[in-house]
Design a protein around this motif. Sequence first.
Motif, PDB file in Angstrom:
ATOM      1  N   ALA A  45       0.811  -1.128   0.119  1.00 40.13           N
ATOM      2  CA  ALA A  45       0.107   0.047   0.070  1.00 40.13           C
ATOM      3  C   ALA A  45       0.821   1.310   0.126  1.00 40.13           C
ATOM      4  N   TYR A  46       2.324   1.326   0.608  1.00 37.79           N
ATOM      5  CA  TYR A  46       3.015   2.400   0.534  1.00 37.79           C
ATOM      6  C   TYR A  46       2.966   3.364  -0.556  1.00 37.79           C
ATOM      7  N   PRO A  47       3.049   2.648  -2.030  1.00 36.77           N
ATOM      8  CA  PRO A  47       3.322   3.547  -3.082  1.00 36.77           C
ATOM      9  C   PRO A  47       2.013   4.179  -3.554  1.00 36.77           C
ATOM     10  N   VAL A  48       0.754   3.713  -2.977  1.00 37.77           N
ATOM     11  CA  VAL A  48      -0.409   4.197  -3.876  1.00 37.77           C
ATOM     12  C   VAL A  48      -0.610   5.413  -3.767  1.00 37.77           C
ATOM     13  N   ALA A  49      -0.316   6.515  -3.100  1.00 37.24           N
ATOM     14  CA  ALA A  49      -0.454   7.601  -3.388  1.00 37.24           C
ATOM     15  C   ALA A  49       0.458   8.255  -4.645  1.00 37.24           C
ATOM     16  N   ALA A  50       1.767   7.845  -4.479  1.00 39.15           N
ATOM     17  CA  ALA A  50       2.443   8.359  -5.447  1.00 39.15           C
ATOM     18  C   ALA A  50       1.864   7.765  -6.562  1.00 39.15           C
ATOM     19  N   LEU A  51       1.615   6.512  -6.607  1.00 41.88           N
ATOM     20  CA  LEU A  51       1.077   5.812  -7.910  1.00 41.88           C
ATOM     21  C   LEU A  51      -0.069   6.934  -8.456  1.00 41.88           C
ATOM     22  N   LEU A  52      -0.915   7.115  -7.521  1.00 46.65           N
ATOM     23  CA  LEU A  52      -2.324   7.856  -8.263  1.00 46.65           C
ATOM     24  C   LEU A  52      -1.852   9.356  -8.701  1.00 46.65           C
ATOM     25  N   ASP A  53      -0.904   9.890  -7.704  1.00 44.61           N
ATOM     26  CA  ASP A  53      -0.408  11.275  -8.306  1.00 44.61           C
ATOM     27  C   ASP A  53       0.335  11.124 -10.015  1.00 44.61           C
ATOM     28  N   ALA A  54       1.052   9.837  -9.965  1.00 46.56           N
ATOM     29  CA  ALA A  54       1.667  10.124 -11.351  1.00 46.56           C
ATOM     30  C   ALA A  54       0.652   9.956 -12.469  1.00 46.56           C
ATOM     31  N   ALA A  55      -0.409   9.118 -12.146  1.00 43.60           N
ATOM     32  CA  ALA A  55      -1.235   8.847 -13.145  1.00 43.60           C
ATOM     33  C   ALA A  55      -2.641  10.159 -13.305  1.00 43.60           C
ATOM     34  N   GLY A  56      -2.353  11.070 -12.482  1.00 47.98           N
ATOM     35  CA  GLY A  56      -3.380  12.247 -12.518  1.00 47.98           C
ATOM     36  C   GLY A  56      -4.561  11.886 -12.069  1.00 47.98           C
ATOM     37  N   VAL A  57      -4.817  10.954 -11.043  1.00 50.40           N
ATOM     38  CA  VAL A  57      -6.186  10.516 -10.688  1.00 50.40           C
ATOM     39  C   VAL A  57      -6.709  11.703  -9.610  1.00 50.40           C
ATOM     40  N   GLU A  58      -7.596  11.988  -9.888  1.00 53.47           N
ATOM     41  CA  GLU A  58      -8.434  13.048  -9.374  1.00 53.47           C
ATOM     42  C   GLU A  58     -10.056  12.963  -9.278  1.00 53.47           C
ATOM     43  N   LEU A  64      -8.816   2.843 -14.126  1.00 43.03           N
ATOM     44  CA  LEU A  64      -8.798   1.148 -14.056  1.00 43.03           C
ATOM     45  C   LEU A  64      -7.546   1.071 -13.191  1.00 43.03           C
ATOM     46  N   ASP A  65      -7.884  -0.039 -11.908  1.00 45.21           N
ATOM     47  CA  ASP A  65      -6.758  -0.175 -11.348  1.00 45.21           C
ATOM     48  C   ASP A  65      -6.614  -1.908 -11.681  1.00 45.21           C
ATOM     49  N   VAL A  66      -5.515  -2.183 -12.182  1.00 45.50           N
ATOM     50  CA  VAL A  66      -5.109  -3.562 -12.758  1.00 45.50           C
ATOM     51  C   VAL A  66      -4.562  -4.311 -11.799  1.00 45.50           C
ATOM     52  N   GLY A  67      -4.599  -5.524 -11.435  1.00 46.15           N
ATOM     53  CA  GLY A  67      -4.119  -6.125 -10.511  1.00 46.15           C
ATOM     54  C   GLY A  67      -4.644  -5.658  -9.112  1.00 46.15           C
ATOM     55  N   THR A  68      -5.768  -5.407  -9.006  1.00 50.49           N
ATOM     56  CA  THR A  68      -6.347  -4.665  -7.694  1.00 50.49           C
ATOM     57  C   THR A  68      -5.945  -5.414  -6.252  1.00 50.49           C
ATOM     58  N   GLY A  69      -5.897  -6.656  -6.134  1.00 50.04           N
ATOM     59  CA  GLY A  69      -5.660  -7.363  -5.175  1.00 50.04           C
ATOM     60  C   GLY A  69      -6.789  -7.043  -4.136  1.00 50.04           C
ATOM     61  N   ALA A  73      -5.465   0.319  -3.664  1.00 47.08           N
ATOM     62  CA  ALA A  73      -5.234   1.460  -4.845  1.00 47.08           C
ATOM     63  C   ALA A  73      -7.031   2.156  -5.347  1.00 47.08           C
ATOM     64  N   ALA A  74      -7.645   1.267  -5.546  1.00 48.03           N
ATOM     65  CA  ALA A  74      -8.936   1.647  -6.013  1.00 48.03           C
ATOM     66  C   ALA A  74      -9.763   2.148  -4.824  1.00 48.03           C
ATOM     67  N   VAL A  75      -9.670   1.736  -3.797  1.00 52.00           N
ATOM     68  CA  VAL A  75     -10.331   2.565  -2.507  1.00 52.00           C
ATOM     69  C   VAL A  75      -9.658   4.046  -2.547  1.00 52.00           C
ATOM     70  N   ALA A  76      -8.264   4.096  -2.542  1.00 54.00           N
ATOM     71  CA  ALA A  76      -7.840   5.427  -2.448  1.00 54.00           C
ATOM     72  C   ALA A  76      -8.044   6.388  -3.908  1.00 54.00           C
ATOM     73  N   ALA A  77      -8.488   5.554  -5.053  1.00 54.34           N
ATOM     74  CA  ALA A  77      -8.676   6.488  -6.034  1.00 54.34           C
ATOM     75  C   ALA A  77     -10.243   7.066  -5.768  1.00 54.34           C
ATOM     76  N   VAL A 123      -3.657   2.262 -13.465  1.00 54.31           N
ATOM     77  CA  VAL A 123      -2.905   2.059 -12.312  1.00 54.31           C
ATOM     78  C   VAL A 123      -2.611   0.578 -12.341  1.00 54.31           C
ATOM     79  N   GLY A 124      -0.981   0.334 -12.148  1.00 57.16           N
ATOM     80  CA  GLY A 124      -0.979  -1.180 -11.586  1.00 57.16           C
ATOM     81  C   GLY A 124      -0.088  -1.512 -10.417  1.00 57.16           C
ATOM     82  N   ASN A 125      -0.491  -1.641  -9.459  1.00 52.41           N
ATOM     83  CA  ASN A 125       0.384  -1.621  -8.314  1.00 52.41           C
ATOM     84  C   ASN A 125       0.936  -2.909  -8.026  1.00 52.41           C
ATOM     85  N   PHE A 126       2.173  -3.074  -8.599  1.00 51.71           N
ATOM     86  CA  PHE A 126       2.897  -4.683  -8.233  1.00 51.71           C
ATOM     87  C   PHE A 126       2.074  -5.636  -8.825  1.00 51.71           C
TER      88      PHE A 126
END
Length: 284
Positions: A45-58, A64-69, A73-77, A123-126
């Motif tokens: 979960a640690y990189p999620v905020a940086a991941l969403l920032d990099a993708a411009g999620v607002e 689309l959260d790929v490999g959501t586990g 990341a989907a909940v944070a988005a 976004v795809g987190n790991f």
Amino acid sequence: MTARESTPVSGSPERDATEAFDAAERAMWRGRSEAYAGSFARLCAYPVAALLDAAGVERGTRVLDVGTGTGTAAVAARARGARVSAVDADAGMVAAARARGIDARTAELPELPYPDGEFDAVVGNFVLNHVGRPRAGLAELHRLLRPGGRIAVTTWGARRGAGQDLLGRACEAGGAVPPPCLPRLDPTQDWPRTPEGLTQLLGGAGFVASEAAELAWEHRAGVEEWWSGAAGGVATIGLVVTSQDPRTVVRIRREYDRLSAEHTVVEGQLALPHIALLGTGRRP
């Protein structure tokens, strides 16, 4: 380039190796959603905020959260006001994400059930490290983005933090024998696990303004929490641990307790340095 164009020829050694890798990955994660949620999910979960920032999620972003586990990341988005869809190859993970109110489907790269240009951001987190054809997977994500849409992915890299090796060192010291069913990526599908390698991988899939960098952080976890992921069969390290005979598992645990002292900050609590890669790009 499309996922279809990059599909290995039927019956080829490359296709056989790719299918074996994907099958091993699916088997490794099947039934592990609860064990993952109680152990390594906080780490990832640690990189999620940086991941969403990099993708411009607002607010209002179709993402689309790929490999959501379990849907982290989907909940944070969603909390940012985005319109979120999610996929995962494992039905148990999809069920866990749905239980958190996420519109999640069971699907696996490189073929996802959405039309061209459906999303503003992907976004795809790991997830790339669990895909047998990473280039075809990225090509599929390129297809799903609208022109100008952004992608952001994280993956484990070649450079590792000391905390990443704790469980592996315990397995080695305890005499663990790696099982033959470990997922092994076909060499023709592999890529340099460096910022430069990830940048080139994204560029090769058609993304522009691609870049990647390392993320480093110190993960805090309980001694029992960190062990529970491996003991519960989560990820490759879990497959190694759970494939051993009971006496070897006892030796691994003894070595784990001994080596944990190097990372103990207070009794029962570990500080585990980790390093990962974050890559971004844009569809022209």
